[in-house]
Write a protein that holds these residues in place. Structure first.
Motif, mmCIF file in Angstrom:
data_model
loop_
_atom_site.group_PDB
_atom_site.id
_atom_site.type_symbol
_atom_site.label_atom_id
_atom_site.label_comp_id
_atom_site.label_asym_id
_atom_site.label_seq_id
_atom_site.Cartn_x
_atom_site.Cartn_y
_atom_site.Cartn_z
ATOM 1 N N SER A 1 0.812 -1.034 0.035
ATOM 2 C CA SER A 1 0.082 -0.303 0.036
ATOM 3 C C SER A 1 0.987 1.189 -0.090
ATOM 4 N N SER A 2 0.464 2.472 -0.680
ATOM 5 C CA SER A 2 1.341 3.663 -0.968
ATOM 6 C C SER A 2 0.334 4.651 -0.694
ATOM 7 N N VAL A 3 1.089 5.905 -0.117
ATOM 8 C CA VAL A 3 0.113 7.000 -0.048
ATOM 9 C C VAL A 3 0.720 8.230 -0.958
ATOM 10 N N ARG A 4 1.772 7.935 -1.672
ATOM 11 C CA ARG A 4 2.337 8.585 -2.665
ATOM 12 C C ARG A 4 2.698 7.831 -3.935
ATOM 13 N N CYS B 1 4.958 3.853 -5.068
ATOM 14 C CA CYS B 1 4.582 2.645 -5.467
ATOM 15 C C CYS B 1 5.596 1.824 -6.156
ATOM 16 N N THR C 1 -10.954 1.739 1.839
ATOM 17 C CA THR C 1 -9.683 1.790 1.126
ATOM 18 C C THR C 1 -9.146 3.188 1.104
ATOM 19 N N GLN C 2 -7.916 3.215 1.805
ATOM 20 C CA GLN C 2 -7.500 4.750 1.954
ATOM 21 C C GLN C 2 -5.916 4.917 1.308
ATOM 22 N N CYS C 3 -5.469 3.752 0.678
ATOM 23 C CA CYS C 3 -4.113 3.861 -0.157
ATOM 24 C C CYS C 3 -4.414 3.339 -1.560
ATOM 25 N N ASN D 1 -3.428 0.664 -3.359
ATOM 26 C CA ASN D 1 -2.967 -0.774 -3.209
ATOM 27 C C ASN D 1 -2.719 -1.460 -4.407
ATOM 28 N N TRP E 1 -7.071 12.388 -0.262
ATOM 29 C CA TRP E 1 -7.315 11.240 -1.492
ATOM 30 C C TRP E 1 -7.257 11.505 -2.851
ATOM 31 N N THR F 1 -4.673 10.556 -5.635
ATOM 32 C CA THR F 1 -5.143 9.716 -6.777
ATOM 33 C C THR F 1 -4.883 10.649 -7.965
#
Length: 311
Positions: A116-119, A123, A164-166, A168, A197, A201
């Motif tokens: 999982s990544s937030v940036r 990834c 889902t917050q990342c 994935n 988000w 995204t």
């Protein structure tokens, strides 16, 4: 006459396109479809594994979709003719997508969660092609992902939208990725989280070089939502490659009760967004309950992916 209907933003799926590709300038205002582009048939050097069979998921009262030639999505380097008697057999069921010779290796043999990544920069960096699934928080995104890989809990499903917050990543067959993106439009999520988000995204859509196509999920059991129309138009205006995936097509509401059938909502949605695209985007009707559209999605992904790898 040879006709293709490739959405102008779909050109960004393919790297280093041949000179025969004709690019449309990014519009500043909505435009209507007025032109076609010519392509020649390709010669594939990829695996000759046969595509997975198309399973008949028809419901007894399901109407047959009739699609005119100018409403079809014809992949690059694929020829169709109005005199082609076999054309109807080449259109993926419940969609407007013509099958091409690049539809190989569509089977899902292995699927595993990677990270999982937030940036975007966090990834996976292995360069494998990927397809991103995005939609409103209660559209059935995780259920569709599980259906595609035939695993009940590969993606976490929840009765509470917004789980889902990342970003994935799920690696498929050790050769490509399915990407589960945060849902949008869930009012109960904190405003600051909704903003974050949307920010990362959209950054992923614009800057992820290995993104082959975004699969935008739309609930076909209800009339078009403004937020879905805005999301589709944003993807089009920013030339992000997109396929419309209409979910919950097993829910067949009766007209006498005030509801529309899924195919009616599908048609209405397409008419509402047509002004933002020069040609009709590819679309597929699906149901995670009946597995309608599962094979069609995988075949469509395969032909886009294999063309992307080739070019």
């Amino acid at each position: 006459m040879v006709v293709t209907q490739l959405p102008r933003f779909h050109y960004l799926v393919f790297k280093n396109p041949p000179p025969s590709f004709k690019f449309f300038p990014k519009p500043k205002v909505p435009i209507k479809s007025t032109a076609s582009t010519l392509f020649s048939a390709p010669k594939s050097t990829l695996s000759t594994t046969e595509p997975i069979p198309i399973t008949d998921f028809s419901l007894p009262d399901e109407p047959k979709l009739e699609i005119s030639l100018d409403k079809l999505f014809v992949p690059p380097e694929t020829q169709v003719s109005c005199d082609d008697s076999s054309l109807s057999t080449r259109i993926l069921k419940g969609s407007n997508i013509v099958l091409s010779k690049y539809a190989r290796d569509a089977q899902v043999v292995q699927a595993e969660f990677v990270k999982s990544s937030v940036r975007t920069e966090d990834c996976p960096s292995d360069g494998l092609p990927e397809f991103a699934l995005v939609g409103r928080s209660n559209v059935g995104k995780s259920s569709l992902l599980n259906s595609l890989v035939r695993r009940k809990r590969l993606a976490l499903t929840s009765k509470k939208p917004g789980k889902t917050q990342c970003i994935n990543h799920f690696r498929i067959n050790d050769s490509w990725y399915l990407v589960d993106l945060p849902g949008y439009g869930y009012a109960s999520a904190p405003q600051e989280l909704r903003t974050d988000w949307g920010k990362f995204t959209k950054d992923y859509f614009i800057n992820r070089s290995t993104l082959v196509s975004v699969f935008l999920l739309i609930d076909a059991s209800i009339p078009a939502k403004k937020i879905d129309l805005e999301y589709a138009s944003w993807l089009g205006q920013n030339q992000v490659p997109m396929t419309l995936i209409f979910t919950k097509c097993d829910k067949r509401k009766k007209k006498k009760n005030g509801g529309k059938r899924p195919e009616e909502n599908v048609k209405d949605f397409q008419e509402l967004i047509c002004g933002f695209f020069q040609t009709v985007p590819p679309w597929i009707m699906t149901s995670s309950v009946t597995n309608q559209g599962r094979d069609e999605i995988l075949l469509h992904m395969a032909q886009l992916r294999n063309y992307w790898l080739k070019h």
